[in-house]
Design a protein around this motif. Structure first.
Motif, PDB file in Angstrom:
ATOM      1  N   LYS A 105      61.544 -50.366  20.515  1.00  0.00           N
ATOM      2  CA  LYS A 105      61.759 -49.421  21.613  1.00  0.00           C
ATOM      3  C   LYS A 105      60.502 -49.309  22.484  1.00  0.00           C
ATOM      4  N   ILE A 106      59.653 -50.345  22.439  1.00  0.00           N
ATOM      5  CA  ILE A 106      58.458 -50.387  23.287  1.00  0.00           C
ATOM      6  C   ILE A 106      58.481 -51.724  24.018  1.00  0.00           C
ATOM      7  N   ILE A 107      58.443 -51.669  25.353  1.00  0.00           N
ATOM      8  CA  ILE A 107      58.416 -52.900  26.126  1.00  0.00           C
ATOM      9  C   ILE A 107      57.167 -52.930  27.010  1.00  0.00           C
ATOM     10  N   ASN A 108      56.788 -54.133  27.382  1.00  0.00           N
ATOM     11  CA  ASN A 108      55.576 -54.335  28.172  1.00  0.00           C
ATOM     12  C   ASN A 108      55.862 -55.351  29.268  1.00  0.00           C
ATOM     13  N   ILE A 109      55.130 -55.230  30.352  1.00  0.00           N
ATOM     14  CA  ILE A 109      55.157 -56.263  31.389  1.00  0.00           C
ATOM     15  C   ILE A 109      53.787 -56.921  31.396  1.00  0.00           C
ATOM     16  N   HIS A 110      53.796 -58.253  31.437  1.00  0.00           N
ATOM     17  CA  HIS A 110      52.541 -59.000  31.421  1.00  0.00           C
ATOM     18  C   HIS A 110      52.488 -59.901  32.652  1.00  0.00           C
ATOM     19  N   PRO A 111      51.356 -59.900  33.380  1.00  0.00           N
ATOM     20  CA  PRO A 111      51.268 -60.643  34.635  1.00  0.00           C
ATOM     21  C   PRO A 111      50.930 -62.125  34.460  1.00  0.00           C
ATOM     22  N   ALA A 112      51.690 -62.795  33.592  1.00  0.00           N
ATOM     23  CA  ALA A 112      51.575 -64.243  33.401  1.00  0.00           C
ATOM     24  C   ALA A 112      52.854 -64.708  32.715  1.00  0.00           C
ATOM     25  N   VAL A 136      55.585 -63.761  35.547  1.00  0.00           N
ATOM     26  CA  VAL A 136      55.603 -62.421  34.966  1.00  0.00           C
ATOM     27  C   VAL A 136      56.533 -62.461  33.763  1.00  0.00           C
ATOM     28  N   THR A 137      56.136 -61.772  32.696  1.00  0.00           N
ATOM     29  CA  THR A 137      56.931 -61.707  31.474  1.00  0.00           C
ATOM     30  C   THR A 137      57.137 -60.253  31.073  1.00  0.00           C
ATOM     31  N   ILE A 138      58.364 -59.908  30.731  1.00  0.00           N
ATOM     32  CA  ILE A 138      58.682 -58.613  30.138  1.00  0.00           C
ATOM     33  C   ILE A 138      59.061 -58.903  28.689  1.00  0.00           C
ATOM     34  N   HIS A 139      58.428 -58.179  27.761  1.00  0.00           N
ATOM     35  CA  HIS A 139      58.649 -58.483  26.351  1.00  0.00           C
ATOM     36  C   HIS A 139      58.565 -57.211  25.499  1.00  0.00           C
ATOM     37  N   TYR A 152      62.554 -61.108  29.447  1.00  0.00           N
ATOM     38  CA  TYR A 152      62.805 -61.733  30.746  1.00  0.00           C
ATOM     39  C   TYR A 152      61.503 -62.334  31.270  1.00  0.00           C
ATOM     40  N   GLN A 153      61.634 -63.472  31.959  1.00  0.00           N
ATOM     41  CA  GLN A 153      60.479 -64.099  32.600  1.00  0.00           C
ATOM     42  C   GLN A 153      60.883 -64.617  33.974  1.00  0.00           C
ATOM     43  N   VAL A 174      56.341 -59.309  42.367  1.00  0.00           N
ATOM     44  CA  VAL A 174      57.354 -59.722  41.383  1.00  0.00           C
ATOM     45  C   VAL A 174      57.544 -58.620  40.344  1.00  0.00           C
ATOM     46  N   GLU A 175      56.444 -58.094  39.817  1.00  0.00           N
ATOM     47  CA  GLU A 175      56.532 -57.030  38.809  1.00  0.00           C
ATOM     48  C   GLU A 175      57.338 -55.849  39.328  1.00  0.00           C
ATOM     49  N   HIS A 176      56.997 -55.376  40.513  1.00  0.00           N
ATOM     50  CA  HIS A 176      57.643 -54.179  41.063  1.00  0.00           C
ATOM     51  C   HIS A 176      59.121 -54.415  41.353  1.00  0.00           C
ATOM     52  N   ARG A 177      59.497 -55.666  41.613  1.00  0.00           N
ATOM     53  CA  ARG A 177      60.900 -55.986  41.862  1.00  0.00           C
ATOM     54  C   ARG A 177      61.698 -56.092  40.558  1.00  0.00           C
ATOM     55  N   ILE A 178      61.120 -56.741  39.546  1.00  0.00           N
ATOM     56  CA  ILE A 178      61.923 -57.020  38.349  1.00  0.00           C
ATOM     57  C   ILE A 178      61.882 -55.931  37.276  1.00  0.00           C
TER      58      ILE A 178
END
Length: 192
Positions: A105-112, A136-139, A152-153, A174-178
């Motif tokens: 229940k913890i997600i992160n966005i990474h700028p690569a 960008v990766t969301i994990h 998602y990437q 990209v981050e702010h959009r996805i």
């Protein structure tokens, strides 16, 4: 509607994007209930105030160890009935205390584009390496550094002539959009 807490350490651009997208679109599966910052001077606090979002400042050095620090965070999250934690520029490694309380229940966005360039300077590391694309990766968050299951990437081509500032600007777009969209889709799948 899933109750979300956003964690940030600095600017809070992704935090603002996540909040504003719930107000200005069809993203209705989640509600940002609070922002939690770990630095007294985090600009994200000003964004929270302008957006009317409750903000907690929990400073790690005010606790004798990481376990006590994260127990205080859990107390705040439980008081506010938080169901999902969204990291948005939160520059701390989450330990087992918080991971167990909010398992998956913890997600992160990474700028690569992981697994390339994990860690605190994904954009700079990609730029300095000379690669032709990053992303960008969301994990999900696990005990490693940017090593959790990928949700998602999206790739981003690095154009000739871009400097580091231009790459940062394009990554943030990209981050702010996805992030709000993926958060909304993910929230729609969370069982109450």
């Amino acid at each position: 509607m899933v109750k979300v807490a956003v964690f940030a350490s600095g600017n809070g651009g992704n935090f603002q994007s996540i909040v504003e997208n719930t107000k200005n679109s069809n993203l209705k599966n989640y509600s940002v209930e609070l922002l939690l910052v770990d630095k007294e001077d985090a600009y994200a606090k000003k964004r929270a105030e302008k957006l009317g979002i409750l903000c907690y400042t929990v400073i790690p050095k005010n606790f004798s160890n990481k376990k006590e620090y994260e127990e205080k965070i859990i107390e705040i999250l439980e008081e506010n009935e938080i169901e999902l934690i969204v990291l948005a520029g939160y520059m701390r490694i989450i330990s087992s205390t918080l991971l167990k309380a909010y398992e998956n229940k913890i997600i992160n966005i990474h700028p690569a584009y992981l697994p390339n360039f994990p860690g605190k300077d994904g954009i700079g590391d990609a730029f300095r390496s000379g690669v032709k694309e990053t992303g960008v990766t969301i994990h999900y968050v696990d005990e490693g550094v940017d090593s959790g299951k990928i949700i998602y990437q999206e790739k981003l081509a690095i154009k000739d002539g871009w400097n580091l500032e231009k790459l940062e600007e394009e990554i943030h777009k990209v981050e702010h959009r996805i992030y709000p969209d993926i958060l909304n889709k993910l929230s729609g799948k969370i069982k109450k």
